[in-house]
Design an enzyme around this catalytic site. Structure first.
Site, PDB file in Angstrom:
ATOM      1  N   HIS A 104      62.287  -7.803 -42.060  1.00  0.00           N
ATOM      2  CA  HIS A 104      61.091  -8.383 -41.438  1.00  0.00           C
ATOM      3  C   HIS A 104      60.887  -9.803 -41.951  1.00  0.00           C
ATOM      4  O   HIS A 104      61.560 -10.241 -42.883  1.00  0.00           O
ATOM      5  CB  HIS A 104      59.847  -7.524 -41.689  1.00  0.00           C
ATOM      6  CG  HIS A 104      59.360  -7.496 -43.105  1.00  0.00           C
ATOM      7  ND1 HIS A 104      59.981  -6.789 -44.096  1.00  0.00           N
ATOM      8  CD2 HIS A 104      58.294  -8.088 -43.681  1.00  0.00           C
ATOM      9  CE1 HIS A 104      59.309  -6.935 -45.232  1.00  0.00           C
ATOM     10  NE2 HIS A 104      58.284  -7.729 -45.013  1.00  0.00           N
ATOM     11  N   HIS A 112      57.594 -12.930 -42.444  1.00  0.00           N
ATOM     12  CA  HIS A 112      56.193 -13.348 -42.369  1.00  0.00           C
ATOM     13  C   HIS A 112      56.184 -14.864 -42.261  1.00  0.00           C
ATOM     14  O   HIS A 112      56.998 -15.544 -42.885  1.00  0.00           O
ATOM     15  CB  HIS A 112      55.418 -12.966 -43.638  1.00  0.00           C
ATOM     16  CG  HIS A 112      55.363 -11.510 -43.919  1.00  0.00           C
ATOM     17  ND1 HIS A 112      54.660 -10.626 -43.139  1.00  0.00           N
ATOM     18  CD2 HIS A 112      55.920 -10.775 -44.909  1.00  0.00           C
ATOM     19  CE1 HIS A 112      54.785  -9.402 -43.650  1.00  0.00           C
ATOM     20  NE2 HIS A 112      55.554  -9.469 -44.721  1.00  0.00           N
ATOM     21  N   TYR A 160      65.329 -17.244 -49.079  1.00  0.00           N
ATOM     22  CA  TYR A 160      64.890 -17.419 -47.690  1.00  0.00           C
ATOM     23  C   TYR A 160      63.372 -17.514 -47.604  1.00  0.00           C
ATOM     24  O   TYR A 160      62.702 -16.681 -47.007  1.00  0.00           O
ATOM     25  CB  TYR A 160      65.414 -16.275 -46.822  1.00  0.00           C
ATOM     26  CG  TYR A 160      66.887 -16.032 -47.018  1.00  0.00           C
ATOM     27  CD1 TYR A 160      67.813 -17.057 -46.812  1.00  0.00           C
ATOM     28  CD2 TYR A 160      67.362 -14.805 -47.435  1.00  0.00           C
ATOM     29  CE1 TYR A 160      69.163 -16.857 -47.011  1.00  0.00           C
ATOM     30  CE2 TYR A 160      68.719 -14.591 -47.623  1.00  0.00           C
ATOM     31  CZ  TYR A 160      69.608 -15.623 -47.417  1.00  0.00           C
ATOM     32  OH  TYR A 160      70.944 -15.424 -47.626  1.00  0.00           O
TER      33      TYR A 160
END
Length: 172
Positions: free
Chosen positions: A60, A62, A142
């Site tokens: 996932h 954000h 990342y």
């Protein structure tokens, strides 16, 4: 069927959570992360927006975006980003002929004020530590954390300990 209504605010600032299909760890390697970065750069050229913070985890991501004044169409941007990544990604195809890259929807939150913004920025940067992927925010490759340090938002050692304003806060 849900009757959830998205809140579209022209020039708004938003926090997003976007999840891979079945929580597969698609972004566990540098190559797919680079595909995502390329897709975001391409979409930003066509439909500008500012990424204020972002973290990509294996299953996932954000991010906090600021949209241009008068523009509220974050859904189109996400549709384009997800499409661009899906076209380029090496992923299984389902019986509908769709690549299994993304969950169909995403979650968004319209940022209300500076305190809300700060808390979401902290959440983005602390997320790899929360998931046990890094010992401190600066250890995760990342993430926009290092850029935030350069901007003076954080000291370099921030994020080794859970920030107090994030305790019991889960936006997954």
């Amino acid at each position: 069927m849900s009757d959830y209504r998205r809140r579209y605010l022209p020039g708004g600032c938003y926090f997003f959570t976007v999840v891979t299909y079945g929580r597969r760890p698609l972004f566990g390697r540098p190559e797919p992360v680079e595909l995502l970065r390329e897709a975001m750069r391409d979409v930003k050229r066509r439909r500008p927006f500012e990424i204020q913070a972002m973290v990509v985890l294996p299953d996932h991501l954000h991010t906090v975006w600021q949209l241009p004044e008068g523009d509220a169409d974050f859904s189109r941007r996400w549709r384009d980003i997800k499409h661009d990544v899906s076209v380029r990604a090496d992923a299984p195809v389902n019986r509908r002929g769709e690549k299994e890259v993304w969950q169909r929807r995403f979650w968004e939150h319209a940022i209300r004020n500076e305190e809300d913004w700060r808390r979401h920025i902290d959440y983005v940067h602390y997320n790899p530590v929360k998931h046990g992927l890094a010992r401190a925010a600066g250890d995760w490759p990342y993430s926009s954390f290092r850029r935030a340090v350069a901007e003076g938002w954080y000291p370099p050692e921030w994020g080794g300990i859970e920030p107090g304003d994030l305790r019991d806060w889960d936006l997954e």
